[in-house]
Design a protein around this motif. Structure first.
Motif, PDB file in Angstrom:
ATOM      1  N   SER A 285       0.753  -1.175  -0.109  1.00 53.01           N
ATOM      2  CA  SER A 285       0.043   0.038   0.105  1.00 53.01           C
ATOM      3  C   SER A 285       0.948   1.256  -0.025  1.00 53.01           C
ATOM      4  O   SER A 285       2.084   1.291   0.513  1.00 53.01           O
ATOM      5  CB  SER A 285      -0.934   0.035   1.126  1.00 53.01           C
ATOM      6  N   PRO A 286       0.628   2.246  -0.398  1.00 50.32           N
ATOM      7  CA  PRO A 286       1.259   3.324  -0.448  1.00 50.32           C
ATOM      8  C   PRO A 286       1.599   3.953   1.193  1.00 50.32           C
ATOM      9  O   PRO A 286       2.627   4.601   1.174  1.00 50.32           O
ATOM     10  CB  PRO A 286       0.241   4.805  -1.035  1.00 50.32           C
ATOM     11  N   ALA A 287       0.835   3.651   2.084  1.00 47.93           N
ATOM     12  CA  ALA A 287       1.064   3.832   3.508  1.00 47.93           C
ATOM     13  C   ALA A 287       2.373   3.104   3.919  1.00 47.93           C
ATOM     14  O   ALA A 287       3.143   3.456   4.614  1.00 47.93           O
ATOM     15  CB  ALA A 287      -0.208   3.383   4.417  1.00 47.93           C
ATOM     16  N   HIS A 288       2.367   1.928   3.513  1.00 45.96           N
ATOM     17  CA  HIS A 288       3.652   1.016   3.793  1.00 45.96           C
ATOM     18  C   HIS A 288       4.899   1.716   3.034  1.00 45.96           C
ATOM     19  O   HIS A 288       6.035   2.004   3.728  1.00 45.96           O
ATOM     20  CB  HIS A 288       3.795  -0.026   3.054  1.00 45.96           C
TER      21      HIS A 288
ATOM     22  N   ILE B 194      11.229   4.866  -8.404  1.00 41.71           N
ATOM     23  CA  ILE B 194      10.683   4.272  -7.122  1.00 41.71           C
ATOM     24  C   ILE B 194       9.054   4.274  -7.001  1.00 41.71           C
ATOM     25  O   ILE B 194       8.669   3.668  -6.239  1.00 41.71           O
ATOM     26  CB  ILE B 194      11.164   5.328  -6.087  1.00 41.71           C
ATOM     27  N   GLY B 195       8.446   5.079  -7.942  1.00 40.51           N
ATOM     28  CA  GLY B 195       7.208   4.817  -8.000  1.00 40.51           C
ATOM     29  C   GLY B 195       6.535   3.792  -9.055  1.00 40.51           C
ATOM     30  O   GLY B 195       5.314   3.588  -8.857  1.00 40.51           O
ATOM     31  N   THR B 196       7.145   3.334  -9.901  1.00 39.28           N
ATOM     32  CA  THR B 196       6.867   2.306 -10.983  1.00 39.28           C
ATOM     33  C   THR B 196       6.260   1.070 -10.182  1.00 39.28           C
ATOM     34  O   THR B 196       5.184   0.310 -10.531  1.00 39.28           O
ATOM     35  CB  THR B 196       7.840   1.822 -11.807  1.00 39.28           C
TER      36      THR B 196
ATOM     37  N   LYS C  72      -4.035   0.168 -14.508  1.00 36.92           N
ATOM     38  CA  LYS C  72      -3.792   0.618 -13.131  1.00 36.92           C
ATOM     39  C   LYS C  72      -3.349   2.140 -13.044  1.00 36.92           C
ATOM     40  O   LYS C  72      -3.123   2.410 -12.122  1.00 36.92           O
ATOM     41  CB  LYS C  72      -3.019  -0.284 -12.229  1.00 36.92           C
ATOM     42  N   ALA C  73      -2.899   2.632 -14.199  1.00 40.41           N
ATOM     43  CA  ALA C  73      -2.297   3.802 -14.258  1.00 40.41           C
ATOM     44  C   ALA C  73      -2.780   5.018 -13.571  1.00 40.41           C
ATOM     45  O   ALA C  73      -2.093   5.902 -12.857  1.00 40.41           O
ATOM     46  CB  ALA C  73      -1.809   4.261 -15.786  1.00 40.41           C
ATOM     47  N   ARG C  74      -4.115   5.021 -13.674  1.00 41.89           N
ATOM     48  CA  ARG C  74      -4.950   6.416 -13.010  1.00 41.89           C
ATOM     49  C   ARG C  74      -4.681   6.139 -11.487  1.00 41.89           C
ATOM     50  O   ARG C  74      -4.549   7.315 -10.732  1.00 41.89           O
ATOM     51  CB  ARG C  74      -6.291   6.268 -13.239  1.00 41.89           C
ATOM     52  N   ARG C  75      -4.791   5.015 -10.680  1.00 40.57           N
ATOM     53  CA  ARG C  75      -4.617   4.999  -9.570  1.00 40.57           C
ATOM     54  C   ARG C  75      -3.125   5.282  -9.125  1.00 40.57           C
ATOM     55  O   ARG C  75      -2.901   5.727  -8.102  1.00 40.57           O
ATOM     56  CB  ARG C  75      -5.259   3.555  -8.896  1.00 40.57           C
ATOM     57  N   MET C  76      -2.140   4.671  -9.984  1.00 38.13           N
ATOM     58  CA  MET C  76      -0.923   4.916  -9.619  1.00 38.13           C
ATOM     59  C   MET C  76      -0.510   6.315  -9.582  1.00 38.13           C
ATOM     60  O   MET C  76       0.485   6.690  -8.772  1.00 38.13           O
ATOM     61  CB  MET C  76      -0.083   4.062 -10.608  1.00 38.13           C
ATOM     62  N   ALA C  77      -1.085   7.042 -10.572  1.00 40.82           N
ATOM     63  CA  ALA C  77      -0.639   8.751 -10.579  1.00 40.82           C
ATOM     64  C   ALA C  77      -0.830   9.385  -9.375  1.00 40.82           C
ATOM     65  O   ALA C  77      -0.524  10.221  -8.807  1.00 40.82           O
ATOM     66  CB  ALA C  77      -1.247   9.132 -11.857  1.00 40.82           C
TER      67      ALA C  77
ATOM     68  N   LEU D  46       6.539   5.144 -14.150  1.00 40.15           N
ATOM     69  CA  LEU D  46       6.291   4.908 -15.446  1.00 40.15           C
ATOM     70  C   LEU D  46       4.728   5.032 -15.692  1.00 40.15           C
ATOM     71  O   LEU D  46       3.880   4.126 -15.139  1.00 40.15           O
ATOM     72  CB  LEU D  46       6.715   3.257 -16.032  1.00 40.15           C
ATOM     73  N   LEU D  47       4.305   5.752 -16.696  1.00 39.06           N
ATOM     74  CA  LEU D  47       2.998   5.751 -16.859  1.00 39.06           C
ATOM     75  C   LEU D  47       2.742   6.225 -18.490  1.00 39.06           C
ATOM     76  O   LEU D  47       3.494   6.493 -19.154  1.00 39.06           O
ATOM     77  CB  LEU D  47       2.321   7.241 -16.046  1.00 39.06           C
ATOM     78  N   PRO D  48       1.304   6.046 -18.912  1.00 41.14           N
ATOM     79  CA  PRO D  48       1.091   6.490 -20.062  1.00 41.14           C
ATOM     80  C   PRO D  48       0.671   7.681 -20.481  1.00 41.14           C
ATOM     81  O   PRO D  48      -0.109   8.434 -19.902  1.00 41.14           O
ATOM     82  CB  PRO D  48      -0.345   5.590 -20.712  1.00 41.14           C
ATOM     83  N   LEU D  49       1.519   8.508 -21.170  1.00 35.70           N
ATOM     84  CA  LEU D  49       1.507   9.546 -21.575  1.00 35.70           C
ATOM     85  C   LEU D  49       1.115  10.729 -20.638  1.00 35.70           C
ATOM     86  O   LEU D  49       0.230  11.306 -20.255  1.00 35.70           O
ATOM     87  CB  LEU D  49       0.200  10.085 -22.913  1.00 35.70           C
ATOM     88  N   PRO D  50       2.015  10.762 -19.626  1.00 40.17           N
ATOM     89  CA  PRO D  50       1.868  11.513 -18.365  1.00 40.17           C
ATOM     90  C   PRO D  50       1.713  13.285 -18.682  1.00 40.17           C
ATOM     91  O   PRO D  50       2.685  13.375 -19.496  1.00 40.17           O
ATOM     92  CB  PRO D  50       3.001  11.107 -17.621  1.00 40.17           C
ATOM     93  N   HIS D  51       0.760  13.692 -18.040  1.00 36.93           N
ATOM     94  CA  HIS D  51       0.917  15.156 -17.937  1.00 36.93           C
ATOM     95  C   HIS D  51       0.372  15.790 -16.947  1.00 36.93           C
ATOM     96  O   HIS D  51      -0.119  15.081 -16.009  1.00 36.93           O
ATOM     97  CB  HIS D  51       0.086  15.588 -19.370  1.00 36.93           C
ATOM     98  N   LEU D  52       0.343  17.217 -16.676  1.00 35.42           N
ATOM     99  CA  LEU D  52      -0.207  17.910 -15.756  1.00 35.42           C
ATOM    100  C   LEU D  52      -1.446  18.581 -16.228  1.00 35.42           C
ATOM    101  O   LEU D  52      -1.635  19.192 -17.162  1.00 35.42           O
ATOM    102  CB  LEU D  52       0.632  18.993 -14.973  1.00 35.42           C
TER     103      LEU D  52
END
Length: 312
Positions: A67-70, A100-102, A155-160, A184-190
């Protein structure tokens, strides 16, 4: 009689399928045990008003991504150690390793996934733990590498969202500037200050956050897998200082370095420690995510590398 037999078989199949789906979706609570130790490996330069670079080489394992909490607990332990040593301030830039985020792709999966020995087992347990998702990707008749990519995209939306919430929260809590490593994400942008995804190619992206938790500077991204040619470094402004971040896979694993704009100060190389295989395909076979050779003979736990920035 035959009709009754067929109905019985159909009923048994439906019951079996329902049982499997129930098992696949079940996420029983489990104990989280991880080494939260950290040590200050280097402390170079003279403390001053220009602030400091604090590089963290966290020692991470699959269970740290349950989990992100871990993951937050592991990183917070290292930041607590740095704060106790007087190394954190609003002039500090904390830097985390590439990718570290992948592994956030593994958040919320079945316990068995975190005991996987390689990418094949990660893929198998992710499919078993997400039957509806598995049906979607298997119907596409994808090879192993494209199957990995399809799972990541789903799962990319949740990962971002997890990536931004985790690292912006750490920057805000510890009142530091934080370069969050990459994901690592598909077409990441802000979009309005939030990390978003699209339908384009996979790219490695990195964000920096200020002491208020807001995105600092521009989004930095590069092609996946990393191109062999030399690229322009990421430029990051902390107050009046400009810092450059160089990245490469030359030693056989992802690493980064931070340089002052005049090139007079260069940090030690930064990379992930622990035992993580690539959770998706695409990286050359020779490229490890966590280099084994670099960890031989080293003490367990996360490493802190501090560099005080000289006045301009």
């Amino acid at each position: 009689m035959r009709k009754l037999l067929l109905l019985s078989i159909l009923g048994a199949l439906i019951a079996g399928l329902a049982t499997f789906v129930g098992w696949a979706e079940r996420r029983p609570p489990s104990h989280y045990l991880s080494d939260l130790r950290s040590e200050l490996s280097t402390d170079a330069g003279t403390p001053g008003a220009s602030g400091n670079l604090l590089l963290i080489r966290p020692q991470l394992f699959p269970v740290d991504y349950q989990s992100p909490a871990h993951l937050r607990l592991k990183l917070a332990a290292a930041l607590d150690r740095a704060r106790a040593a007087g190394l954190l301030s609003p002039q500090t830039l904390v830097v985390l390793p590439e990718h570290i985020g992948t592994w956030l792709i593994a958040a919320g999966e079945k316990t068995e996934l975190y005991q996987a020995r390689d990418r094949q087992e990660v893929r198998d347990w992710m499919l078993l733990g997400n039957p509806l998702l598995a049906v979607q990707v298997l119907m596409q008749n994808l090879d192993a590498e494209r199957l990995d990519e399809a799972l990541l995209r789903m799962k990319a939306r949740r990962m971002a969202a997890d990536y931004q919430q985790l690292f912006s929260g750490l920057a805000r809590e510890y009142r530091v500037n934080l370069l969050a490593g990459s994901i690592l994400l598909p077409l990441p942008h802000l979009e309005n200050g939030q990390l978003a995804i699209g339908d384009g190619p996979l790219r490695t992206v990195s964000l920096a956050f200020g002491p208020d938790g807001q995105v600092l500077g521009e989004l930095y991204s590069e092609a996946w897998p990393q191109p062999h040619d030399r690229r322009e470094p990421q430029r990051l402004h902390i107050g009046e200082r400009e810092l450059l971040i160089e990245r490469d896979w030359q030693p056989g694993y992802p690493q980064s370095r931070v340089l002052t704009a005049n090139g007079e100060q260069v940090s030690e190389p930064l990379y992930l420690r622990g035992k993580l295989s690539w959770p998706v395909g695409g990286a050359p076979r020779r490229v490890e995510l966590t280099p084994v050779e670099m960890q031989r003979g080293q003490a367990p736990g996360s490493q802190l590398l501090n560099l005080w920035i000289a006045p301009q």
